[in-house]
Motif scaffolding. Structure first.
Motif, PDB file in Angstrom:
ATOM      1  N   VAL A  95       0.860  -1.180   0.000  1.00 36.33           N
ATOM      2  CA  VAL A  95       0.000   0.000   0.000  1.00 36.33           C
ATOM      3  C   VAL A  95       0.901   1.237   0.000  1.00 36.33           C
ATOM      4  O   VAL A  95       2.047   1.158   0.437  1.00 36.33           O
ATOM      5  N   PRO A  96       0.417   2.383  -0.462  1.00 40.15           N
ATOM      6  CA  PRO A  96       1.255   3.584  -0.442  1.00 40.15           C
ATOM      7  C   PRO A  96       1.652   3.975   0.984  1.00 40.15           C
ATOM      8  O   PRO A  96       0.829   3.955   1.900  1.00 40.15           O
ATOM      9  N   VAL A  97       2.926   4.341   1.152  1.00 39.27           N
ATOM     10  CA  VAL A  97       3.478   4.803   2.423  1.00 39.27           C
ATOM     11  C   VAL A  97       4.411   5.977   2.147  1.00 39.27           C
ATOM     12  O   VAL A  97       4.757   6.253   1.005  1.00 39.27           O
ATOM     13  N   VAL A  98       4.826   6.663   3.196  1.00 36.95           N
ATOM     14  CA  VAL A  98       5.845   7.697   3.107  1.00 36.95           C
ATOM     15  C   VAL A  98       7.060   7.202   3.870  1.00 36.95           C
ATOM     16  O   VAL A  98       6.932   6.627   4.955  1.00 36.95           O
ATOM     17  N   CYS A  99       8.241   7.415   3.294  1.00 38.48           N
ATOM     18  CA  CYS A  99       9.473   6.853   3.844  1.00 38.48           C
ATOM     19  C   CYS A  99      10.507   7.953   4.071  1.00 38.48           C
ATOM     20  O   CYS A  99      10.675   8.838   3.234  1.00 38.48           O
TER      21      CYS A  99
END
Length: 122
Positions: A95-99
């Motif tokens: 799923v889309p995440v921020v890293c």
């Protein structure tokens, strides 16, 4: 949902030395991940080196609507990441995440903290 499913961190290095109380001041690299989705994010992280084949995937989970910080120093399976050697990493999530990438370098009493957003994939 916020983020992307692929992130690259071209810079990585775990210092061999540390100064200060443990575990807070152990020199380390961290992978900081924010999951704003309403489902858990399953991550696969591959680590790349200058002089040998990549290692991975290291599998991690970030619960729905949560953040997790993973120390590369604590990655063990499929193998530990060596200290004192440059590396890079690629994170892939279902799923889309921020890293974000963070390093604490406590080799000297005057500690250094570095933090930068990773590069999102297409």
């Amino acid at each position: 949902m916020t983020g992307k499913q692929t992130w690259a961190i071209p810079e990585g290095y775990i210092p061999e030395e540390s100064t200060g109380p443990e575990p807070e001041m152990i020199s380390h690299e961290s992978l900081c991940v924010l999951n704003t989705a309403d489902e858990d994010a399953t991550l696969e992280i591959t680590v790349y080196f200058t002089d040998r084949e990549p290692v991975g995937p290291y599998e991690k989970t970030v619960p729905a609507e949560r953040t997790e910080h993973f120390r590369f120093n604590e990655f063990e399976d499929p193998e530990e990441i060596p200290k004192g050697e440059p590396f890079a990493s690629v994170l892939e999530s279902d799923v889309p995440v921020v890293c974000q990438h963070t390093r604490l370098d406590s080799r000297q009493a005057e500690n250094a903290l570095l933090s930068t957003i990773a590069h999102p994939g297409e």
